[in-house]
Design a protein around this motif. Structure first.
Motif, PDB file in Angstrom:
ATOM      1  N   GLN A 221      25.593 -15.900  30.522  1.00  0.00           N
ATOM      2  CA  GLN A 221      24.817 -14.908  29.768  1.00  0.00           C
ATOM      3  C   GLN A 221      25.331 -14.789  28.341  1.00  0.00           C
ATOM      4  OE1 GLN A 221      24.741 -10.965  31.481  1.00  0.00           O
ATOM      5  NE2 GLN A 221      23.698 -10.072  29.730  1.00  0.00           N
ATOM      6  N   LEU A 222      26.660 -14.744  28.177  1.00  0.00           N
ATOM      7  CA  LEU A 222      27.234 -14.633  26.839  1.00  0.00           C
ATOM      8  C   LEU A 222      26.974 -15.906  26.041  1.00  0.00           C
ATOM      9  CD1 LEU A 222      28.786 -12.199  25.665  1.00  0.00           C
ATOM     10  CD2 LEU A 222      30.868 -13.544  25.888  1.00  0.00           C
ATOM     11  N   ASN A 223      27.127 -17.058  26.684  1.00  0.00           N
ATOM     12  CA  ASN A 223      26.840 -18.326  26.002  1.00  0.00           C
ATOM     13  C   ASN A 223      25.385 -18.377  25.535  1.00  0.00           C
ATOM     14  OD1 ASN A 223      29.436 -19.281  26.381  1.00  0.00           O
ATOM     15  ND2 ASN A 223      28.932 -20.382  28.267  1.00  0.00           N
ATOM     16  N   ASN A 224      24.479 -17.946  26.387  1.00  0.00           N
ATOM     17  CA  ASN A 224      23.053 -17.964  26.031  1.00  0.00           C
ATOM     18  C   ASN A 224      22.760 -17.009  24.879  1.00  0.00           C
ATOM     19  OD1 ASN A 224      22.521 -19.831  28.052  1.00  0.00           O
ATOM     20  ND2 ASN A 224      21.929 -18.297  29.555  1.00  0.00           N
ATOM     21  N   GLU A 225      23.436 -15.859  24.875  1.00  0.00           N
ATOM     22  CA  GLU A 225      23.253 -14.910  23.767  1.00  0.00           C
ATOM     23  C   GLU A 225      23.736 -15.528  22.456  1.00  0.00           C
ATOM     24  OE1 GLU A 225      22.390 -10.779  24.147  1.00  0.00           O
ATOM     25  OE2 GLU A 225      21.097 -12.503  24.548  1.00  0.00           O
ATOM     26  N   ALA A 226      24.861 -16.238  22.525  1.00  0.00           N
ATOM     27  CA  ALA A 226      25.399 -16.872  21.321  1.00  0.00           C
ATOM     28  C   ALA A 226      24.447 -17.932  20.784  1.00  0.00           C
ATOM     29  CB  ALA A 226      26.768 -17.482  21.623  1.00  0.00           C
ATOM     30  N   VAL A 227      23.917 -18.760  21.669  1.00  0.00           N
ATOM     31  CA  VAL A 227      22.969 -19.806  21.247  1.00  0.00           C
ATOM     32  C   VAL A 227      21.719 -19.166  20.658  1.00  0.00           C
ATOM     33  CG1 VAL A 227      21.460 -21.655  22.071  1.00  0.00           C
ATOM     34  CG2 VAL A 227      23.829 -21.524  22.880  1.00  0.00           C
ATOM     35  N   ARG A 228      21.204 -18.147  21.321  1.00  0.00           N
ATOM     36  CA  ARG A 228      20.006 -17.465  20.829  1.00  0.00           C
ATOM     37  C   ARG A 228      20.243 -16.850  19.454  1.00  0.00           C
ATOM     38  NH1 ARG A 228      17.729 -11.876  22.830  1.00  0.00           N
ATOM     39  NH2 ARG A 228      15.665 -11.869  21.874  1.00  0.00           N
ATOM     40  N   ALA A 229      21.397 -16.231  19.273  1.00  0.00           N
ATOM     41  CA  ALA A 229      21.716 -15.612  17.986  1.00  0.00           C
ATOM     42  C   ALA A 229      21.819 -16.664  16.889  1.00  0.00           C
ATOM     43  CB  ALA A 229      23.021 -14.829  18.098  1.00  0.00           C
ATOM     44  N   SER A 230      22.457 -17.783  17.199  1.00  0.00           N
ATOM     45  CA  SER A 230      22.590 -18.857  16.214  1.00  0.00           C
ATOM     46  C   SER A 230      21.223 -19.401  15.816  1.00  0.00           C
ATOM     47  CB  SER A 230      23.457 -19.977  16.794  1.00  0.00           C
ATOM     48  OG  SER A 230      23.676 -20.998  15.846  1.00  0.00           O
ATOM     49  N   HIS A 231      20.348 -19.585  16.787  1.00  0.00           N
ATOM     50  CA  HIS A 231      19.010 -20.099  16.499  1.00  0.00           C
ATOM     51  C   HIS A 231      18.196 -19.102  15.677  1.00  0.00           C
ATOM     52  CE1 HIS A 231      19.011 -23.181  20.051  1.00  0.00           C
ATOM     53  NE2 HIS A 231      19.959 -23.401  19.175  1.00  0.00           N
ATOM     54  N   LEU A 232      18.313 -17.812  15.989  1.00  0.00           N
ATOM     55  CA  LEU A 232      17.599 -16.798  15.204  1.00  0.00           C
ATOM     56  C   LEU A 232      18.023 -16.838  13.735  1.00  0.00           C
ATOM     57  CD1 LEU A 232      17.617 -13.748  17.654  1.00  0.00           C
ATOM     58  CD2 LEU A 232      15.598 -14.969  16.832  1.00  0.00           C
ATOM     59  N   ALA A 233      19.302 -17.154  13.510  1.00  0.00           N
ATOM     60  CA  ALA A 233      19.811 -17.251  12.146  1.00  0.00           C
ATOM     61  C   ALA A 233      19.518 -18.609  11.507  1.00  0.00           C
ATOM     62  CB  ALA A 233      21.312 -16.986  12.145  1.00  0.00           C
ATOM     63  N   ASN A 234      18.789 -19.486  12.233  1.00  0.00           N
ATOM     64  CA  ASN A 234      18.379 -20.814  11.750  1.00  0.00           C
ATOM     65  C   ASN A 234      19.538 -21.801  11.684  1.00  0.00           C
ATOM     66  OD1 ASN A 234      16.435 -22.705  10.866  1.00  0.00           O
ATOM     67  ND2 ASN A 234      16.927 -22.329   8.711  1.00  0.00           N
ATOM     68  N   PHE A 235      20.562 -21.607  12.516  1.00  0.00           N
ATOM     69  CA  PHE A 235      21.697 -22.520  12.533  1.00  0.00           C
ATOM     70  C   PHE A 235      21.739 -23.321  13.830  1.00  0.00           C
ATOM     71  CE2 PHE A 235      23.845 -19.062   9.883  1.00  0.00           C
ATOM     72  CZ  PHE A 235      23.576 -19.693   8.683  1.00  0.00           C
ATOM     73  N   ASP A 236      22.003 -24.620  13.708  1.00  0.00           N
ATOM     74  CA  ASP A 236      22.336 -25.458  14.856  1.00  0.00           C
ATOM     75  C   ASP A 236      23.842 -25.480  15.095  1.00  0.00           C
ATOM     76  OD1 ASP A 236      19.980 -26.369  16.026  1.00  0.00           O
ATOM     77  OD2 ASP A 236      19.716 -27.944  14.535  1.00  0.00           O
ATOM     78  N   PHE A 237      24.608 -25.017  14.117  1.00  0.00           N
ATOM     79  CA  PHE A 237      26.070 -25.001  14.231  1.00  0.00           C
ATOM     80  C   PHE A 237      26.573 -23.696  13.636  1.00  0.00           C
ATOM     81  CE2 PHE A 237      30.305 -26.058  12.383  1.00  0.00           C
ATOM     82  CZ  PHE A 237      30.972 -26.332  13.572  1.00  0.00           C
ATOM     83  N   SER A 238      27.334 -22.934  14.422  1.00  0.00           N
ATOM     84  CA  SER A 238      27.840 -21.652  13.923  1.00  0.00           C
ATOM     85  C   SER A 238      28.981 -21.171  14.801  1.00  0.00           C
ATOM     86  CB  SER A 238      26.728 -20.597  13.895  1.00  0.00           C
ATOM     87  OG  SER A 238      26.342 -20.255  15.221  1.00  0.00           O
ATOM     88  N   GLY A 239      29.712 -20.201  14.288  1.00  0.00           N
ATOM     89  CA  GLY A 239      30.718 -19.494  15.068  1.00  0.00           C
ATOM     90  C   GLY A 239      30.209 -18.098  15.341  1.00  0.00           C
ATOM     91  N   VAL A 240      30.026 -17.758  16.606  1.00  0.00           N
ATOM     92  CA  VAL A 240      29.472 -16.466  16.989  1.00  0.00           C
ATOM     93  C   VAL A 240      30.600 -15.605  17.559  1.00  0.00           C
ATOM     94  CG1 VAL A 240      27.736 -15.262  18.361  1.00  0.00           C
ATOM     95  CG2 VAL A 240      27.251 -17.550  17.464  1.00  0.00           C
ATOM     96  N   ASP A 241      30.772 -14.431  16.997  1.00  0.00           N
ATOM     97  CA  ASP A 241      31.868 -13.545  17.386  1.00  0.00           C
ATOM     98  C   ASP A 241      31.370 -12.365  18.208  1.00  0.00           C
ATOM     99  OD1 ASP A 241      33.573 -15.163  15.975  1.00  0.00           O
ATOM    100  OD2 ASP A 241      33.608 -13.891  14.196  1.00  0.00           O
ATOM    101  N   PHE A 242      32.080 -12.079  19.299  1.00  0.00           N
ATOM    102  CA  PHE A 242      31.812 -10.919  20.134  1.00  0.00           C
ATOM    103  C   PHE A 242      33.071 -10.054  20.220  1.00  0.00           C
ATOM    104  CE2 PHE A 242      28.693 -13.932  21.717  1.00  0.00           C
ATOM    105  CZ  PHE A 242      27.600 -13.161  22.079  1.00  0.00           C
ATOM    106  N   LEU A 243      32.873  -8.769  20.456  1.00  0.00           N
ATOM    107  CA  LEU A 243      33.956  -7.871  20.852  1.00  0.00           C
ATOM    108  C   LEU A 243      33.693  -7.413  22.279  1.00  0.00           C
ATOM    109  CD1 LEU A 243      34.502  -5.537  17.747  1.00  0.00           C
ATOM    110  CD2 LEU A 243      35.925  -7.475  18.480  1.00  0.00           C
ATOM    111  N   GLU A 244      34.761  -7.335  23.070  1.00  0.00           N
ATOM    112  CA  GLU A 244      34.662  -6.789  24.419  1.00  0.00           C
ATOM    113  C   GLU A 244      35.370  -5.443  24.445  1.00  0.00           C
ATOM    114  OE1 GLU A 244      35.783  -7.825  29.081  1.00  0.00           O
ATOM    115  OE2 GLU A 244      36.687  -8.980  27.442  1.00  0.00           O
ATOM    116  N   ASP A 245      34.670  -4.389  24.851  1.00  0.00           N
ATOM    117  CA  ASP A 245      35.289  -3.062  24.865  1.00  0.00           C
ATOM    118  C   ASP A 245      36.125  -2.865  26.123  1.00  0.00           C
ATOM    119  OD1 ASP A 245      33.584  -2.327  26.944  1.00  0.00           O
ATOM    120  OD2 ASP A 245      32.312  -1.042  25.712  1.00  0.00           O
TER     121      ASP A 245
END
Length: 283
Positions: A221-245
């Motif tokens: 689920q987290l991996n899919n969110e990262a890929v989706r976020a990168s695609h929304l930003a128009n990137f095929d390559f990116s570093g996606v950062d999350f925080l876990e509370d």
């Protein structure tokens, strides 16, 4: 004729020299001509014209104008749709706004600040009360990210930022137990690692040498969110950062491009520059 990898940078701030070395080594392994161009030293009257077999990547902050000049409809890039001009330069805040509009879970944010006491009090209430975060536009590595714990501190800091014309956002404070960086390439996460928050500092990258990563496979689920976020930003390559509370909830913090990846190469055992070159060559 060999493909050329035009790797743009501006000087050699922290980590850039290593990143360039890793790209050059990957190019040598792949039989690609490595062409680093420093935007501070380039001859802007005689810039190269990347062609259909060439690759173009802006590897760090500061060289966005040079990238704008070299972008064309033929050269291979890390954009899903190659733009005429690089969007938003290095400001990640518009990407956060985009994620908000697509219901990706992120810290609650006020994107435009009205300097009015009644509005400021409402903002704090909407964000769940103190502490809250102020983040300046185009800040990086935690510099310009401010934790505010009281009303007097808020109004004095807002007054200062407003007086110098500095745009900023207000964001809810996440009591994070750890952070994550996921490297997205195409439709998958190719490397992922977690890091503990620094003792005595709520920011994850402000301390020299921080963060210290530990390889970890994260949920689909987290991996899919990262890929989706990168695609929304128009990137095929990116570093996606999350925080876990502290309750185990994940909040998407930023989509970064250019992105740091050097520390994850050894930690995750992944040839990130090599994989990026393969992906771009096959595009």
């Amino acid at each position: 004729m060999k493909s050329k990898f035009y790797c743009l940078h501006e000087g050699y701030y922290e980590g850039v020299a290593l990143r360039l070395q890793q790209f050059e080594e990957a190019c040598n392994r792949k039989g690609v001509v490595f062409c680093a161009i420093d935007s501070l030293q380039a001859d802007y009257s005689a810039l190269p014209e990347p062609g259909v077999d060439d690759l173009l990547y802006n590897s760090c902050r500061g060289s966005e104008m040079l990238e704008d000049l070299l972008l064309n409809n033929e050269v291979k890039t890390i954009y899903r749709q190659t733009p005429s001009l690089r969007p938003h330069n290095v400001d990640t805040i518009p990407f956060s706004l985009l994620l908000d509009k697509h219901d990706i879970k992120a810290p609650k944010t006020i994107y435009k600040i009205n300097r009015n006491d009644s509005y400021l009090k409402k903002y704090v209430e909407v964000l769940g009360g103190f502490p809250i975060i102020l983040k300046t536009r185009s800040s990086t590595r935690g510099i310009g990210t401010i934790k505010v714990e009281s009303w007097p501190s808020l109004i004095s800091t807002v007054d200062y930022l407003t007086s110098i014309g500095q745009e900023f956002i207000m964001r809810s404070f996440i009591r994070a137990r750890r952070g994550c960086r996921l490297i997205v390439l195409g439709n998958e996460v190719i490397a992922s690692a977690v890091f503990r928050m620094q003792e005595g500092d709520f920011r994850n990258a402000a301390t020299p040498g921080a963060p210290v990563y530990e390889s970890m496979n994260l949920s689909d689920q987290l991996n899919n969110e990262a890929v989706r976020a990168s695609h929304l930003a128009n990137f095929d390559f990116s570093g996606v950062d999350f925080l876990e509370d502290e309750e185990g909830n994940f909040f998407l913090l930023e989509v970064n491009n250019p992105t740091g990846f050097s520390a994850l190469i050894d930690v995750c055992g992944v040839d990130i520059p090599g994989k990026l070159l393969d992906y771009m060559l096959e595009k």
